[in-house]
Design an enzyme around this catalytic site. Structure first.
Site, short mmCIF file in Angstrom:
data_model
loop_
_atom_site.label_atom_id
_atom_site.label_comp_id
_atom_site.label_asym_id
_atom_site.label_seq_id
_atom_site.Cartn_x
_atom_site.Cartn_y
_atom_site.Cartn_z
N TYR A 302 0.84 -1.19 0.00
CA TYR A 302 0.00 0.00 0.00
C TYR A 302 0.88 1.24 0.00
O TYR A 302 1.80 1.36 0.80
CB TYR A 302 -0.91 -0.03 1.23
CG TYR A 302 -1.89 1.12 1.35
CD1 TYR A 302 -2.35 1.80 0.24
CD2 TYR A 302 -2.38 1.51 2.59
CE1 TYR A 302 -3.25 2.84 0.36
CE2 TYR A 302 -3.29 2.54 2.73
CZ TYR A 302 -3.72 3.20 1.60
OH TYR A 302 -4.63 4.23 1.72
N CYS A 303 0.61 2.18 -0.92
CA CYS A 303 1.34 3.45 -1.01
C CYS A 303 2.83 3.15 -1.18
O CYS A 303 3.21 2.36 -2.04
CB CYS A 303 1.03 4.29 0.23
SG CYS A 303 1.69 5.97 0.18
N LEU A 304 3.71 3.76 -0.38
CA LEU A 304 5.14 3.49 -0.52
C LEU A 304 5.49 2.07 -0.13
O LEU A 304 6.55 1.56 -0.51
CB LEU A 304 5.95 4.49 0.32
CG LEU A 304 6.14 5.86 -0.33
CD1 LEU A 304 6.82 6.81 0.64
CD2 LEU A 304 6.94 5.76 -1.62
N GLY A 306 3.89 -0.34 -1.36
CA GLY A 306 3.84 -0.97 -2.68
C GLY A 306 5.09 -0.70 -3.50
O GLY A 306 5.54 -1.54 -4.27
N LEU A 330 -1.68 -1.24 -4.01
CA LEU A 330 -2.81 -0.38 -3.67
C LEU A 330 -2.34 1.07 -3.62
O LEU A 330 -1.55 1.44 -2.76
CB LEU A 330 -3.40 -0.78 -2.32
CG LEU A 330 -3.76 -2.26 -2.12
CD1 LEU A 330 -4.28 -2.49 -0.72
CD2 LEU A 330 -4.78 -2.71 -3.16
#
Length: 569
Positions: A302-304, A306, A330
């Site tokens: 998720y976010c960084l 990811g 995500l």
């Protein structure tokens, strides 16, 4: 820098002190941007005439609107700007004040775009600074020019202003105390939110690994490992039981593990981006595959989180490590050329300035990144909140996401500098210049199935930027675009009202489709995207087996979820 002269520390200390006064914004970066824009505009008389005509035209539109009853307003606020949504803004004289303000914003939009010779980054920064300055004098900010405030003051006989003043003093004292406020009743971490049952089965100085207790008698054999961003607490994915993505995933018959990053302090000053890959993602993966042996792992970033997962997956592909079953990203970017307005805070001067600020303490303060994100959408996240709280005396109703949003984290100095420079500033990952252990990695080496999710109104990871992962990979890939922002679009559980999404599938080796064409080619579907992802995970998983035990002999439970690191302040 390893060979710096000791006297350079004097300069660093001065810049760090200046940074505390400017909120971490480099004065040189802002002045250079303004000078670049102003000098190019000064030597463009044709453009000056064009802007003069636009100013006259905008003024004429506002006056024409004032003269006509029931005429549609010539200027509209962006969809995310809710300052002028109250019905009384359509009545005189409030409609004229709001239209005059929006006309001025329109002029600055024109003045800072399409000016030949100006660095586009500088032009965008000037526009941002102008918007921030104009927001301070918006008619929505003052009791005598905001009909909503006037209505509230009349209804409460002025008590709202007294209540707002009390709230302001409360907030000032809270800031001065530098102590995070206690969670509101009913929103305690570990009891009401971040409360999916599980155990911490592994811990090092960077993270705790949580294994969640099964909720079904049988589970898919492949475990799921969730990698959140380190710029936020992991429990954005485990809020209340009704909207917890983790709780939902466990209920779908998956064995779920999640990384909970530590809240770093000065002792983590030298923790690097590579440490977060090697001693974070890879150590977590080693523990998961030891607890559930002989199975590949579904990974979710998720976010960084990811971004670091993508780096880890590309490195594993290069090394022939085949432990991954799939990769889900995500609201995560791998290419940062279209990373939105957050890039306004990233250039050579700004990165150097932040590096000196972090050198002073060894980490970036909790509020620094949060302040940058709020500034990008100051209309709603700063001014609307301030007006409602301090001028109308309205306290925000507590919510699980609000509690999470206030639970900010710090970031290690070295790691933060490295990812700002390597990813945001130099975009090395998709440019073929990101090196891991002395050798460059490539996203196209990732051949496992991928599932990408972008959100329509994301101002942190704009969906066009998230979509670009398709440009740098050629394996089997599903892409979902869902309604909402960076957090709300992901926390979009089944049953959440007024939600929709689009989904498309790119088979391995298929040709690239640009994002706007993709958007037009894929119809909107109502509801949550979670079931689509659940079906995709099930399709890439084996037949269900008996649920495994938590931890096992090698990884006995250390404590109950959500663990200790998530509670660090």
């Amino acid at each position: 820098m390893t060979n710096e002269h000791p006297h350079h520390n004097i300069d660093r200390a001065l810049r760090a002190a200046l940074g505390r006064l400017t909120g971490g914004i480099s004065p040189h970066a802002t002045s250079a941007a303004m000078a670049d824009w102003a000098l190019h505009l000064m030597r463009a008389p044709g453009r000056q005439l064009e802007l003069a005509e636009r100013a006259a035209g905008n003024t004429a539109k506002v006056w024409s609107y004032a003269m006509q009853q029931d005429a549609p307003p010539p200027f509209k606020a962006p969809a995310y700007d809710h300052r002028f949504t109250h019905p009384d803004w359509a009545k005189a004289p409030f409609n004229l004040w709001s239209q005059a303000f929006l006309a001025t914003l329109d002029w600055w939009e024109a003045a800072t775009t399409d000016l030949p010779g100006v660095d586009q980054h500088n032009a965008a920064r000037v526009h941002f600074m102008a918007r921030q300055a104009l927001d301070t004098i918006s008619p929505s900010n003052f009791p005598t020019t905001n009909p909503e405030i006037m209505e509230r003051l009349k209804a409460t006989n002025g008590q709202a202003l007294a209540d707002g003043t009390a709230l302001m003093f409360h907030d000032i004292l809270e800031i001065a105390a530098q102590e995070p406020p206690p969670a509101p009743e009913g929103f305690e971490v570990g009891k009401d939110i971040a409360c999916t049952p599980g155990k911490v089965v592994y811990r090092n100085d960077l993270f705790e690994l949580i294994q969640y207790a099964p909720q079904t008698e049988t589970v898919h054999p492949e475990p799921v490992l969730i990698v959140p961003a380190w710029i936020m607490k992991y429990y954005i994915l485990d809020l209340s039981p009704r909207n917890s993505l983790i709780n939902w995933l466990v209920g779908q018959g998956h064995t779920v593990f999640a990384i909970s990053w530590c809240n770093p302090g000065a002792e983590h000053a030298e923790a690097s981006l590579e440490d977060y890959r090697k001693r974070g993602v890879m150590e977590a993966l080693d523990a998961v595959t030891a607890i559930i042996p002989d199975q590949k792992v579904h990974t979710v970033g998720y976010c960084l989180g990811g971004t670091i997962l993508s780096i880890a997956a590309a490195t594993m592909a290069r090394e022939g490590d085949e432990r991954l079953a799939s990769v889900t990203l995500l609201a995560a970017q791998t290419d940062f050329t279209e990373a939105g307005e957050i890039l306004l805070f990233v250039d050579e001067s700004q990165v150097a300035f932040l590096t000196d600020m972090m050198w002073d303490k060894g980490y970036l303060e909790q509020g620094q990144m949060a302040g940058a994100f709020r500034a990008i959408r100051a209309e709603d996240l700063v001014w609307t909140r301030a007006v409602r709280r301090y001028l109308m005396g309205l306290e925000e109703m507590p919510s699980d996401m609000g509690v999470w949003n206030a639970d900010a984290t710090r970031m290690p100095a070295r790691m933060h500098s490295e990812y700002l420079r390597a990813l945001f500033l130099e975009n090395r990952l998709t440019a073929g210049r990101f090196s891991v252990e002395g050798r460059v990695i490539a996203m196209k080496d990732i051949k496992v199935p991928m599932f990408l999710v972008g959100t329509e109104s994301d101002h942190i990871a704009p969906w066009h930027s998230v979509y670009k992962t398709k440009l740098f990979t050629d394996g089997d890939l599903h892409f979902v675009l869902t309604k909402g922002g960076h957090n709300g679009g992901i926390v979009s559980e089944p049953g959440h009202g007024h939600r929709h999404y689009r989904i498309g599938h790119r088979p391995a080796g298929a040709r690239y489709m640009d994002p706007d064409h993709w958007f037009e080619s894929h119809p909107r579907k109502e509801g949550s995207w979670w079931p689509e992802w659940g079906n995709w995970l099930a399709a890439h998983s084996g037949a269900q087996v008996k649920a495994p035990k938590t931890g096992g002999a090698r990884y006995p439970a250390l404590c109950a979820a959500p663990g200790e690191y998530v509670l660090q302040k």
